[in-house]
Every structure is written in structure tokens, then in C-alpha cells.
Enzyme design. Structure first.
Site, PDB file in Angstrom:
ATOM      1  N   GLU A 129      50.588  35.004  29.174  1.00  0.00           N
ATOM      2  CA  GLU A 129      49.279  35.275  28.585  1.00  0.00           C
ATOM      3  C   GLU A 129      49.230  34.694  27.175  1.00  0.00           C
ATOM      4  OE1 GLU A 129      46.209  39.014  28.596  1.00  0.00           O
ATOM      5  OE2 GLU A 129      48.214  39.410  27.828  1.00  0.00           O
ATOM      6  N   GLU A 274      51.740  42.845  31.307  1.00  0.00           N
ATOM      7  CA  GLU A 274      51.436  43.460  32.586  1.00  0.00           C
ATOM      8  C   GLU A 274      51.595  42.538  33.782  1.00  0.00           C
ATOM      9  OE1 GLU A 274      47.310  42.162  30.894  1.00  0.00           O
ATOM     10  OE2 GLU A 274      49.217  42.893  30.119  1.00  0.00           O
ATOM     11  N   HIS A 305      50.444  52.112  29.568  1.00  0.00           N
ATOM     12  CA  HIS A 305      49.457  51.054  29.334  1.00  0.00           C
ATOM     13  C   HIS A 305      49.627  49.940  30.365  1.00  0.00           C
ATOM     14  CE1 HIS A 305      46.913  48.567  26.525  1.00  0.00           C
ATOM     15  NE2 HIS A 305      47.526  47.594  27.184  1.00  0.00           N
ATOM     16  N   GLU A 306      50.853  49.475  30.533  1.00  0.00           N
ATOM     17  CA  GLU A 306      51.086  48.364  31.463  1.00  0.00           C
ATOM     18  C   GLU A 306      50.878  48.807  32.905  1.00  0.00           C
ATOM     19  OE1 GLU A 306      51.207  45.639  29.912  1.00  0.00           O
ATOM     20  OE2 GLU A 306      51.549  46.647  27.999  1.00  0.00           O
ATOM     21  N   HIS A 309      47.318  48.661  33.818  1.00  0.00           N
ATOM     22  CA  HIS A 309      46.878  47.279  34.031  1.00  0.00           C
ATOM     23  C   HIS A 309      47.080  46.815  35.480  1.00  0.00           C
ATOM     24  CE1 HIS A 309      45.454  45.593  30.334  1.00  0.00           C
ATOM     25  NE2 HIS A 309      46.565  45.796  29.657  1.00  0.00           N
ATOM     26  N   GLU A 328      42.010  45.434  27.791  1.00  0.00           N
ATOM     27  CA  GLU A 328      42.965  46.126  26.925  1.00  0.00           C
ATOM     28  C   GLU A 328      42.476  47.519  26.514  1.00  0.00           C
ATOM     29  OE1 GLU A 328      45.820  45.184  26.776  1.00  0.00           O
ATOM     30  OE2 GLU A 328      45.690  43.067  27.302  1.00  0.00           O
TER      31      GLU A 328
END
Length: 865
Positions: A129, A274, A305-306, A309, A328
Site C-alpha cells: 500500500e 491489512e 484494526h487490521e 479490515h 481507515e
């Protein structure tokens, strides 16, 4: 930025022309020990809506050996230029084969190569990314050209090779000492979430079993063998399973991939990435030494968080990077609500951390000249590279929290469930999610979106009240302000509707407790009357935006502020304390509270602050305020006061506690007198002990770094410590120590290694910059301001994005707080016409100096009153 800068218009044109069916990618990593390049072979099958049209595929590679389109060999010298391969004369159905030599990287971009100094083994991982899959294989590098991927990898015998699908049993390679790994085909996904991690990694394995026992997902946790003794895999698995239970329930959609690996990798630029089913995480999260609970909370936040995703970002993906914020922000909101509500959570007060850290980050970002609407206009790759900011993550998540309050949590998740089912494996825009939420909530979100997502800047909410002689409130209103956006910012300030709570607090015994809560809508107007409070006795504290429902800076009336100053540690709950701490910090940054008054407030309450994350934030903020926001003539007094307080609180902390460790680090960073430095020396050599304080590896480096920066420790001391800790982390710490020494020679060597040479890895470069910039060495660093401006345009144009941004932001003369620094910056901006991304970095840094000058003036004025 190396590589052609893909524009949104180019991406839109290519997406209208192509549908990508499948990639088959062969990578030969048998050269990893030597570095340099590796062989990459890509076969991609795709259709074109307009036969005869032309397009291009992306590739960053030192050499291209073969380009074959539909059986016709094209001359690489003719079709490969500027990181693109031209593809003329497309058929309705196409097959392209590209054979190239791609380069291992040391910048954390593309295929990063790392040699562990402990075992001298090579470890690889990818980071794609935003636009870096093209560094490893030829690809249509944009999120809306999804495809399936089949990876075949040749690697040294005995290596673990991990990708998005379950790792296969290796076959014997064609060359002695190699093995072949043929992975299954992936589901359809974007290029940027494909992944490859390879090397003699250490792995621990488990599985997730759904509550009904019907679903089993293989789980893996990996790190380098040199970190294996510190890997607390069971704890990581526990957090992961909590996330699986919570998200699958709230999303009503089973985990969409075949397995879930989490790989702690070296020299990682971000917190984590992610990649579908193969999340990479910075290996600083494998704690080699004692850390506070705030560090474990932060790691859990990253893990969740990941994981969020995997659904929002990987299963359903944004069409273009202008919806990066939604990707995000959703994951940031989801991680937080999961930690707050998941069964068995260790951190039920996570919203306090959110208010203390994420909101503070958002407020800071939203006051920079680069502020932008949450839904930013992303014109090209350079735009998105600098848009991983506090608005994209923190403000967006704050606004999503408000949206949830507006539509109701049940309706919100019902909309999310419909969104996943409708768009699985596809690409979407913001309107797709808002449409789903409108259907489940019955609310029209167009006005909400316009107010909150399409405008920039932050509002300020202030209480306005009158009381009579008996202390009874005779009028109460909330005044909303829309401060003008900084010069150069896009858009204009606006008033917005807010849903807030107002908390009324009274002292009951020794505690400040909430005795009443009023929830109401604040109109998009300057003044909103609150008749509910008229006729009641004025409480000790009136707190706007209690429970932190909305996104706004808050202020306290004079009576409440006086009570908060005396009793901030007496709030019975952590969240209102955090909101008051944040308001005080914001007032200090805005020049509404003198730095010396802020320091007095911190010292009044930090010793009794129970939330260790808040304590550590206050430590950072107090130190920053003294160094940048204090009037220079008062700064020595502030430094001395802070260092003495840190030592006192260190000695008063419970032995072995998180607070003791936090104060040991704060004291180590502040020590400057002969007596204080002698204490650091004694702790380092063992001649002094503090009950319960373990002077372990990381704390030893913290002590040595301060002794180096003050000139007490020499090169022999650094070498001795490096012999004790001959690891990659130790090498980075040693680099910081050397660069921090207060000599012209040390600064010249550090500068040359970062700016003039290109031999440092991303992690070591970051460590050198951290040592180079010491606030107490401003005079020593003054000659580098001119050198900085002479170098940065070339750095931006020649270095990779990550490496260049480290230098441009890290070496800006932030500590040279003067009008001369502003003038030098303005002169450079006027003379160089920098690219938008470079301009943004420099202008943001300039804003910090401008703010510091304003705060210093406020601090000086306070002393004269």
C-alpha cells in the site's frame, strides 16, 4: 517519488477499459542472501471493452527481459519506460507475460529485505500500500481492478513462505538448496492487499472456533527466531478470537478468507498492514522488555484494526483512494467499539484512550494549513501518500462515532451488514454505505454528509452562563465558533450540528462525580440555548461534550476551570478527566493557557492519574510544552521543575508498577543536572537501585541515550551496550546515541549518513534523525537550517516516499522557533515551486513553528501579568 504518479483520471479510464481475470506470479527468491534483484514472472489475463485500444501495466524494475502480449513479443526497450509497460492493440481477451528483475528494498516498500544481526539470516516481507505491488510483479496498480492471484515461489530450503492463502507443502526446487511453494488461487482482491512473507521465521499456531463450533479458521503468529522468547502468542490469539467473535456477530458475515496469519516483521514503516489473511505488524510489538499496559492496549488496538479490515477494505474495497478515509476510519471506529464491548475485554475504558490520543491527533491535524475535508479529493498517488493523517484516521473515526449516535448503533450495524452482503468482493463509494445506512435508520444523511464529510476545520464549543447572587443559573447557552481555517487551507470554516451531552459534576467527599447529564442537539448556529439548566444551582464543573459524543474542541467556564485546576485528579471516571486534560492541552497549543500554567496543572494532577495511557500522554505533552511553547527565558526553570517532579514521582511510585516505569522513562528524558545524570549513570551501571525498577534492555538504552545527548557517555559506552544487545534494535539505539552527542562532529556524521548517503535502512535512518534532533542543542543545529532547504527538493525527487518523508519532516528545523525560520521556509516555498506533496510536508512543519511562537508569546504575557 520513483515511479510514475498515476492520476485518478488515468485510473478511471483504465478501469472502464479493463476487467482483470487472473494473475499468475512466479518469484525466485533464491537470491535473497545476496540481495540485489530477484526474478519476477507475471502472467495476467484480462478483457478489454474496446478491442484495438491501448493501455499500460505498472512495473518498477531495474530490468525487463520479456514482454509478450497475446503471443506477440514486444521489445522491452520500446514499451517499458517511467515504470509503465505500454500495451498497444488490445484484443477482447488478452494474456500478457512479463519477465523482469525486480529489486529487494531496504525502505520498507515493495519486497523488503532484512538480515538479522543475531543469526545472520535473511527475512523478507512485502508492503504494497499504496502503489508498491508494482515493485514485485507487473500489475494494474489501482484498487478497483481486482483479480485472483496465484503465487508460485522459489525459496531457500527450510524457509517458511506465507501468502494470502494457506501455505502449501513445499516441493523440491529445480536448483539444489531450493524449494518450490505453489499457493492456491486467492479470491478476488486488490493488488495492494496481496502479500508474501518469506524466511526462517518462527511460527506458533492455533485456530479460531466459532461459538456454534461450525467454523474453524487456522491462526498463525510469526516472528524472527531472535524474538521468539518474547513472543506472547497466547495473548495475541486471545485478542484475535475476541475480534472474530465480535466482528462476525456485528457484521453478520463470516470471515471471508481461508486462514488468518499475523506476522511481526522487522523495519516496518507503519503499525501494521491489512494484507488479506496475512497481516504484517511492526515487530516492536513483540516486547523485549517490560512495557506499560498502555503498550498492550495499543497492540490490541492494532490487531483489531487490521482484523476489521478483512471485511471493510479487503472483502469490500474502495473504488479509489478518495475513500481511503472511510477504509481507515471504519477500522479505527470498529477496533475501539470492539475493545469497549467484546466479551472478556481487558480494556473497557478504551474510549478514554480514544479521546486522549485519537481525538488529540485529529484536533492537531485539523488546525494545520493542510487541513482538508474528511472526504478528500485525491487526484493522484502523491496525494494519497501524504493523506494517511489524523483526519483520515482519527477525525473520520470520531465522526463515525457521532454518526452511530445519530442513527443508533443497531441501525448502523444493520446497514453495515447489508453493505457487506450487497458488495462482497467488489468496490464501492461512500454513497453505497450511506445509502445502506439511510435504509436501515430511516434518516436522510445527505445534510449530515455535507456538514461533516465535505467541510474542513474544527468547531469550538464554549459555555455561556449567568448566575445570581445565590449561585443559581439564570441563563445558559452553548456558543459555537468556527475559527478561520489556516492560510492556504482549502474551503472555509462552517458551523455544524452537534449531538452532545452536558455533564454536571459535584464534589462528593473527595471525588468529582456526575450528578446530572443532559443530551441535546447543538444547532448549526452561533448560540444554542439550554433552558434545562436554568433555575438549578451552578455545579462545581460543567463539562460540554461529556462522553465525547461529538467532534469539537471544548472550553470550560472560569468557575469550572478553577475547580478542574484544583481537582482534576478527583474525577471518579477516567473519560471526563481525559476530556479536561485534552481541553487544557488544546488551550496551551492555542495560546489560551500559558505553558507554565499548564505545567502547574499537570503537576497538580498527574501523580494521582490512574490511567497509565493518560499519564504517558501528559508526560509527552508537558515535555513538548516546555521545549517549544515556553518563553525561552523561563524554559530552564520549566525543565528543572519537570525533571525534579519526574524523579519525585519515580521514587513515590509503587515498586514494579507501570507508573514507576513510565516515570523512570520520563525522568531519563528530562535529566540534565549533574546530580540527575549521576543517578542515570548509577542506574545504568548497577551502583544505584530503585526498589522494583527493572533496568532491562530497553530502559538501559533510554538511560544511555540521555547520557549520550548530554555528553556524559562516549563511544566506548555505546559499544559496550551494543555488545550486550547485538540485535537490530540495539543497532538502531546505538545509532540514536551516536547522533545525539552534543558535538559538531557527531552532528556532521549524522547529517552525512542521512542526507548525503543513501545506505541506511529505513529504521536506522529514523533512529539517526531521532538522535540528531535534540531540543537542547538548538544552537549546535542552527547551521543545518540552510543545508536542509538546499537538500529537500532533491531528496523528494530521488528517494522513495517513505525514506524521503522521514528526512523532510524529521529534519525540518522545528526546534529553531523564530521568525527567521518562518522567513527561510517562505523564501524556499516561493523560490522552488515544490510538488503538492512536498509543499504539504513543509507547510505542516512551518505551522508548528508558527504555533510555538504564538504559545511562547502567551507564556511570556502570563509572566508579566
Amino acid at each position: 517519488m520513483p515511479g510514475t504518479n498515476l492520476t485518478r483520471e488515468e485510473a478511471r479510464t483504465r478501469a472502464e477499459l479493463l476487467h482483470v481475470d487472473a494473475y499468475e506470479i512466479e518469484l525466485d527468491l533464491s537470491t535473497a542472501a545476496e540481495g540485489g534483484t530477484f526474478r519476477s514472472t507475471t502472467v495476467v489475463r484480462f478483457t478489454a471493452t474496446t478491442p484495438g485500444a491501448s493501455t499500460f501495466i505498472d512495473l518498477v524494475a531495474p530490468a525487463v527481459h520479456e514482454v509478450t502480449l497475446n503471443g506477440v513479443a514486444l521489445d522491452p526497450a520500446e514499451v517499458f519506460a517511467d515504470s509503465r509497460i505500454a500495451l498497444p492493440g488490445l484484443a477482447a481477451e488478452n494474456e500478457l507475460r512479463v519477465v523482469a528483475d525486480c529489486a529487494y528494498s531496504s525502505s520498507g516498500e515493495g519486497l523488503h529485505r532484512f538480515v538479522d544481526p543475531v543469526d545472520q539470516q535473511t527475512y523478507l516481507y512485502t508492503q504494497f500500500e499504496v502503489p508498491d505491488a508494482r515493485r514485485v510483479f507487473a500489475s494494474f496498480e489501482q484498487p478497483d481492478l481486482k483479480s485472483t492471484f496465484l503465487f508460485t515461489v522459489t525459496a531457500p530450503t527450510g524457509w517458511k513462505v506465507i501468502s494470502n492463502e494457506v501455505s502449501p507443502d513445499p516441493e523440491k526446487g529445480a536448483v539444489e538448496g531450493t524449494e518450490l511453494h505453489r499457493f492456491p488461487v486467492t479470491p478476488r482482491m486488490s493488488t495492494y492487499i496481496t502479500a508474501l512473507i518469506a524466511g526462517p521465521y518462527h511460527g506458533v499456531f492455533s485456530e479460531y472456533v466459532s461459538p456454534d463450533g461450525e467454523q474453524r479458521v487456522p491462526l498463525g503468529v510469526y516472528c524472527r527466531p531472535s524474538l521468539a522468547q518474547y513472543l506472547d502468542a497466547d495473548h495475541i490469539f486471545d485478542v484475535t478470537r475476541q475480534g472474530f467473535d465480535y466482528f462476525q456477530d456485528k457484521f453478520d458475515f463470516a470471515y471471508p478468507f481461508s486462514k488468518y496469519d499475523q506476522l511481526f516483521v522487522p523495519e516496518f514503516n507503519a503499525g501494521a498492514m491489512e494484507n488479506a489473511g496475512a497481516v504484517t505488524i511492526r515487530d516492536q510489538y513483540v516486547f523485549r522488555s517490560k512495557v506499560t499496559d498502555a503498550a498492550y492496549e495499543g497492540r490490541a488496538t492494532t490487531i483489531l484494526h487490521e482484523l476489521a479490515h478483512m471485511w471493510f477494505g479487503d472483502l469490500v474495497t474502495m473504488e479509489w483512494w478518495n475513500d481511503l478515509w472511510l477504509n481507515e476510519s471504519f477500522a479505527t471506529f470498529a477496533e475501539t467499539v470492539c475493545q469497549a464491548e467484546a466479551e472478556g475485554t481487558r480494556w473497557p475504558n478504551i474510549w478514554t484512550t480514544f479521546a486522549n490520543q485519537m481525538k488529540t491527533w485529529a484536533y492537531r491535524q485539523d488546525q494545520l494549513p493542510s487541513t482538508h475535508p474528511i472526504m478528500a479529493e485525491i487526484n493522484d498517488l502523491e496525494d494519497v501518500q501524504v493523506n494517511f493523517d489524523g483526519i483520515t484516521y482519527a477525525k473520520g473515526a470520531s465522526v463515525l462515532k457521532q454518526l452511530v449516535a445519530y442513527v443508533g448503533q443497531d441501525a448502523f450495524f444493520a446497514g453495515v451488514q447489508a453493505y457487506f452482503k450487497r458488495h462482497a468482493w467488489g468496490n464501492t463509494r461512500l454513497s453505497d454505505l450511506l445509502g445502506a445506512l439511510e435504509q436501515t435508520s430511516g434518516r436522510d444523511l445527505k445534510a449530515w454528509s455535507k456538514s461533516w464529510l465535505e467541510t474542513a476545520g474544527i468547531n469550538v464549543l464554549r459555555p455561556e452562563l449567568e448566575v445570581d447572587a445565590d449561585g443559581v443559573i439564570t441563563s445558559f447557552a452553548v456558543r459555537q465558533e468556527a475559527p478561520a481555517l489556516p492560510a492556504g487551507a482549502r474551503g472555509e470554516a462552517v458551523l455544524r450540528p452537534h449531538r452532545i451531552a452536558i455533564g454536571l459534576y459535584e464534589l462528593e467527599g473527595s471525588a468529582l462525580k456526575r450528578v446530572e447529564r443532559i443530551e441535546l442537539d447543538i444547532e448549526a448556529a452561533e448560540l444554542t440555548e439550554v433552558p434545562q439548566l436554568v433555575g438549578r444551582d451552578r455545579p462545581a464543573v460543567i463539562l460540554l461534550n461529556d462522553d465525547d459524543l461529538s467532534y469539537a474542541k471544548i472550553r470550560l467556564d472560569d468557575f469550572s476551570l478553577a475547580n478542574v485546576t484544583r481537582h482534576i485528579a478527583d474525577f471518579a471516571e477516567s473519560l471526563p478527566r481525559a476530556l479536561c486534560w485534552a481541553a487544557a492541552w488544546d488551550m496551551t497549543r492555542d495560546g489560551e493557557m500559558a505553558t507554565r500554567d499548564y505545567l502547574e496543572l499537570v503537576l497538580q494532577g498527574v501523580g494521582r492519574e490512574s490511567d497509565i495511557g493518560v499519564v504517558q500522554s501528559l508526560q509527552r505533552q508537558a515535555s513538548l510544552a516546555i521545549e517549544l511553547y515556553a518563553a525561552p527565558e523561563w524554559r530552564p526553570t520549566g525543565r528543572s521543575t519537570w525533571a525534579e517532579a519526574a524523579e519525585r514521582l519515580l521514587r513515590a511510585s509503587e515498586p514494579g508498577s507501570d507508573h514507576q516505569l513510565a516515570w523512570a522513562r520520563a525522568f531519563a528524558a528530562a535529566a540534565s543536572t549533574e546530580e540527575h545524570l549521576a543517578l542515570l549513570t548509577g542506574l545504568l551501571d548497577g551502583s544505584v537501585e530503585i526498589d522494583g525498577l527493572a533496568v532491562d534492555t530497553e530502559l538501559r538504552w533510554a538511560l544511555l541515550q540521555r547520557l549520550s545527548a548530554t555528553g556524559v557517555a562516549d563511544e566506548a559506552s555505546v559499544m559496550e551496550e551494543l555488545e550486550r544487545d547485538p540485535t537490530a534494535a540495539g543497532e538502531a539505539h546505538a545509532a540514536t546515541c551516536r547522533a545525539s552527542r552534543p558535538t559538531a562532529e557527531a552532528k556532521a556524521a549524522a547529517w552525512a549518513s542521512v542526507v548525503e548517503a543513501e545506505t541506511l535502512t529505513n529504521t536506522v535512518q529514523e533512529a539517526v534523525i531521532a538522535g540528531f534532533v535534540q531540543t537542547e542543542q538548538a544552537d549546535l543545529l542552527a547551521p543545518y537550517t540552510a543545508k536542509y532547504f538546499a537538500a529537500i527538493k532533491g531528496i523528494f525527487e530521488q528517494r522513495s516516499h517513505e525514506m524521503g518523508q522521514q528526512i523532510i519532516v524529521g529534519l525540518y528545523p522545528t526546534i529553531q522557533v523564530s521568525t527567521e525560520t518562518l522567513e527561510a521556509t517562505d523564501a524556499w516555498l516561493d523560490a522552488n515551486a515544490p510538488a503538492p506533496a512536498l509543499r504539504r510536508m513543509v507547510v505542516e512543519c512551518r505551522s508548528g513553528v508558527e504555533r510555538a511562537l504564538k504559545a511562547q508569546a502567551a507564556d511570556r504575557a502570563a509572566a508579566q501579568r
